[in-house]
Design a protein around this motif. Structure first.
Motif, PDB file in Angstrom:
ATOM      1  N   LEU A 220      32.337  58.787  36.274  1.00 43.78           N
ATOM      2  CA  LEU A 220      32.776  59.239  37.602  1.00 43.78           C
ATOM      3  C   LEU A 220      32.693  60.757  37.712  1.00 43.78           C
TER       4      LEU A 220
ATOM      5  N   PRO B 204      38.472  46.796  47.445  1.00 43.24           N
ATOM      6  CA  PRO B 204      37.455  47.647  46.803  1.00 43.24           C
ATOM      7  C   PRO B 204      36.054  47.040  46.807  1.00 43.24           C
ATOM      8  N   GLU B 205      35.961  45.704  46.811  1.00 42.78           N
ATOM      9  CA  GLU B 205      34.643  45.067  46.854  1.00 42.78           C
ATOM     10  C   GLU B 205      34.193  44.802  48.283  1.00 42.78           C
TER      11      GLU B 205
ATOM     12  N   GLY C  86      33.183  39.352  43.922  1.00 49.01           N
ATOM     13  CA  GLY C  86      32.300  38.944  42.840  1.00 49.01           C
ATOM     14  C   GLY C  86      32.625  37.578  42.287  1.00 49.01           C
TER      15      GLY C  86
ATOM     16  N   ILE D 196      30.509  44.001  44.724  1.00 44.68           N
ATOM     17  CA  ILE D 196      30.179  45.404  44.990  1.00 44.68           C
ATOM     18  C   ILE D 196      28.665  45.629  44.936  1.00 44.68           C
TER      19      ILE D 196
ATOM     20  N   GLN E  73      30.022  51.050  37.237  1.00 43.04           N
ATOM     21  CA  GLN E  73      29.909  49.599  37.032  1.00 43.04           C
ATOM     22  C   GLN E  73      28.906  49.300  35.911  1.00 43.04           C
TER      23      GLN E  73
ATOM     24  N   HIS F  92      29.655  47.613  32.266  1.00 43.39           N
ATOM     25  CA  HIS F  92      28.974  46.392  31.809  1.00 43.39           C
ATOM     26  C   HIS F  92      28.340  46.612  30.439  1.00 43.39           C
TER      27      HIS F  92
ATOM     28  N   VAL G 193      33.628  39.664  36.084  1.00 43.13           N
ATOM     29  CA  VAL G 193      33.773  40.968  35.417  1.00 43.13           C
ATOM     30  C   VAL G 193      33.446  42.086  36.404  1.00 43.13           C
ATOM     31  N   MET G 194      32.358  41.886  37.163  1.00 45.50           N
ATOM     32  CA  MET G 194      31.944  42.909  38.135  1.00 45.50           C
ATOM     33  C   MET G 194      33.066  43.168  39.148  1.00 45.50           C
ATOM     34  N   GLY G 195      33.704  42.076  39.594  1.00 41.59           N
ATOM     35  CA  GLY G 195      34.796  42.219  40.557  1.00 41.59           C
ATOM     36  C   GLY G 195      35.963  42.997  39.983  1.00 41.59           C
ATOM     37  N   ARG G 196      36.345  42.677  38.742  1.00 43.88           N
ATOM     38  CA  ARG G 196      37.488  43.367  38.127  1.00 43.88           C
ATOM     39  C   ARG G 196      37.166  44.841  37.885  1.00 43.88           C
ATOM     40  N   VAL G 197      35.938  45.097  37.437  1.00 42.20           N
ATOM     41  CA  VAL G 197      35.547  46.491  37.180  1.00 42.20           C
ATOM     42  C   VAL G 197      35.529  47.276  38.497  1.00 42.20           C
ATOM     43  N   ALA G 198      35.089  46.614  39.584  1.00 43.69           N
ATOM     44  CA  ALA G 198      35.056  47.295  40.888  1.00 43.69           C
ATOM     45  C   ALA G 198      36.463  47.737  41.289  1.00 43.69           C
ATOM     46  N   VAL G 199      37.452  46.875  41.042  1.00 37.75           N
ATOM     47  CA  VAL G 199      38.841  47.225  41.377  1.00 37.75           C
ATOM     48  C   VAL G 199      39.299  48.395  40.503  1.00 37.75           C
ATOM     49  N   LEU G 200      38.956  48.338  39.212  1.00 36.30           N
ATOM     50  CA  LEU G 200      39.337  49.412  38.293  1.00 36.30           C
ATOM     51  C   LEU G 200      38.691  50.740  38.709  1.00 36.30           C
ATOM     52  N   VAL G 201      37.397  50.685  39.030  1.00 31.80           N
ATOM     53  CA  VAL G 201      36.692  51.907  39.445  1.00 31.80           C
ATOM     54  C   VAL G 201      37.331  52.488  40.704  1.00 31.80           C
TER      55      VAL G 201
END
Lengths: 291, 224
Positions: free
Chosen positions: A32, A74-75, A210, A231, A262, A266, B202-210
């Motif tokens: 970030l 957020p998504e 997601g 996202i 992201q 990953h 995982v993508m969804g959880r990471v998006a919330v974290l970000v």
């Protein structure tokens, strides 16, 4: 040599999970701070939805259902922002509804965050209508399919539907040129497919969080015009906007900003999955050697 | 750093919740209890003003619309609104053991109407139309008359995955020989599906974290 490998296996298997959190947090914060951006391209899931909004005649009525809460915003919010930007840029009329009690607040975030800031000439009631939340889940969709005013007497400010230029000529769901549902669960996109898209043959696009995306893939492309999954889907729509409209070339957009961290997250998770499996294999070999 | 009190409260509560990653502690407990309490109150107020008030009170007493929308014209009196109100009151009879049986009526009404609506819709959308969309495309031909091999391969994979998945869930015949082979292919397709679902989650959880980190680093500390 084999003994040393076995020790590593035990260490990896017993790794304190807090190291994983720490490394993940460090990776995300660094990404970030450095502002890593990755190139995005619209996929075949997102492109038809973008093309539909792009090619509708100006002034077409579009219904947007914001069926999500702050926990999934957020998504889903970046998707809603991107579609609203695109639709207003093309001069379409918007109508906001929600099947979630928190929907009114989410709609307010869109109208204040995008419309008021980026489209100051756009007016509530004339260019867009905010009908808001209505209780009843799929029954609301079923009723809207018959008549809009059977569920909503007016917009959130109390103006009767018949007096809203944004809804001129729109009496039921079938009168909308496009419906887009941003969905975090039930009720949401699934109910819109079941009670509006499929039975009415209505052009229906969707965005979902997601975790929910895999369940909607079977509906594409026959029962669902386009799908923004998580996202990534939002970032793809933003990419389509940048490709199609020069005014968005330099614009920073939230979903695209989030794709760099992201990707790093990953990679870290994949590395730990591989390390975990390696540790398991080494431990298993050690046990086999011992026996 | 932000000068907004709301941003400070949100940021400190986020850090309190994150502290659970280290271990359970009083700060996390405080944030957790605060969240539960505020959520319960928020939803109670929201349910009253967004559901009970417009759907029951305003329909029975139209002038009540001016409480929430001062400029609005009162609509017509809707006597039928008394029916859901009565059903709702019957639901509350569960609180008194001697009258608890009355709550079965609204429950039966809700189950009956929901089952009736959903049965027909699911049968058509998730069963009949899914079958037709799975098999109807076959070989995909582009406008120029050429075969679109990518699209055709997609269709073949979808069809093969569906048939093999169905074979796996058919237990009236032993999974041996070619039949067992198809079942194993079905399992492989399901594994890919589960993997994709996990990846999306995982993508969804990471998006919330970000998103939270963006708020902390940008909105609170002003580093972004």
């Amino acid at each position: 040599m084999r003994r040393r490998g076995a020790d590593w296996g035990a260490r990896l298997a017993g790794l304190d999970r807090r190291w994983i959190y720490l490394i993940l947090a460090a990776g995300l914060i660094l990404t970030l701070l450095t502002g890593l951006r990755l190139p995005e391209r619209p996929s075949i899931l997102v492109e038809p939805l973008y093309e539909r909004v792009e090619n509708l005649p100006p002034g077409s009525p579009i219904l947007l259902s914001l069926d999500y809460t702050p926990s999934t915003a957020p998504e889903l919010e970046p998707m809603a922002f991107a579609v609203v930007r695109h639709a207003l840029l093309k001069g379409h009329r918007l109508c906001f509804v929600s099947l979630y009690p928190e929907g009114d607040n989410q709609i307010a975030r869109v109208t204040e965050g995008v419309i008021a800031r980026e489209f100051p000439a756009v007016r509530a009631g004339r260019d867009f209508a905010v009908l808001g939340y209505k209780a009843g889940n799929e029954m609301v969709i079923n009723a809207l399919a018959q008549r809009l005013d059977s569920m909503y007497a007016g917009d959130l400010e109390g103006r009767p539907l018949a007096e809203l230029p944004a809804l001129a000529g729109v009496h039921r769901l079938a009168d909308f040129a496009l419906v887009v549902a941003f969905s975090a669960g039930t009720p949401g996109l699934k109910e819109w497919i079941l009670f509006a898209g499929d039975p009415l043959g209505l052009p229906l696009g969707g965005g979902c969080n997601g975790a929910g995306a895999p369940q909607f893939l079977p509906y594409f492309p026959h029962q669902l015009l386009g799908l923004m999954g998580g996202i990534k889907g939002a970032a793809e729509y933003e990419a389509a906007l940048r490709l199609g409209h020069p005014e968005f070339h330099q614009r920073t957009m939230r979903a695209t900003e989030g794709m760099g961290p992201q990707a790093v997250a990953h990679c870290i998770i994949i590395a730990f999955v591989l390390l975990g499996n390696l540790g398991l294999l080494l431990s298993r070999r050690r046990r086999e050697d011992a026996t | 750093m932000s000068g907004s009190l709301e941003v400070w409260i949100a940021s400190l509560l986020t850090l309190m919740v994150f502290s659970f990653l280290w271990r359970d502690n009083p700060l996390y407990k405080f944030a957790e209890h605060l969240f539960v309490g505020v959520s319960a109150a928020y939803f109670m107020v929201l349910a009253f003003w967004s559901t009970l008030w417009p759907n029951a009170v305003v329909k029975l007493v139209p002038a009540a619309v001016r409480v929430t929308q001062p400029g609005a014209e009162p609509g017509a009196f809707e006597p039928l609104a008394i029916v859901p109100v009565l059903l709702g009151l019957l639901m509350l009879c569960r609180l008194w053991p001697r009258l608890a049986w009355l709550s079965r009526w609204p429950t039966a009404f809700a189950i009956g109407t929901t089952a009736g609506y959903n049965l027909t819709r699911y049968l058509r959308t998730d069963f009949l139309n899914q079958i037709s969309t799975t098999v109807q495309d076959g070989i995909v031909v582009q406008q120029a008359g050429r075969v679109a091999w990518g699209g055709t391969l997609d269709q073949i994979l979808v069809l093969a995955g569906t048939v093999c998945g169905l074979v796996y869930f058919t237990y009236s015949r032993p999974h041996r020989g070619y039949y067992g082979g198809m079942a194993r292919v079905g399992v492989a397709f399901m594994m890919v599906t589960f993997g994709a679902s996990f990846g999306y989650a995982v993508m969804g959880r990471v998006a919330v974290l970000v998103s939270r980190l963006q708020e902390l680093l940008g909105g609170w500390l002003g580093l972004l």
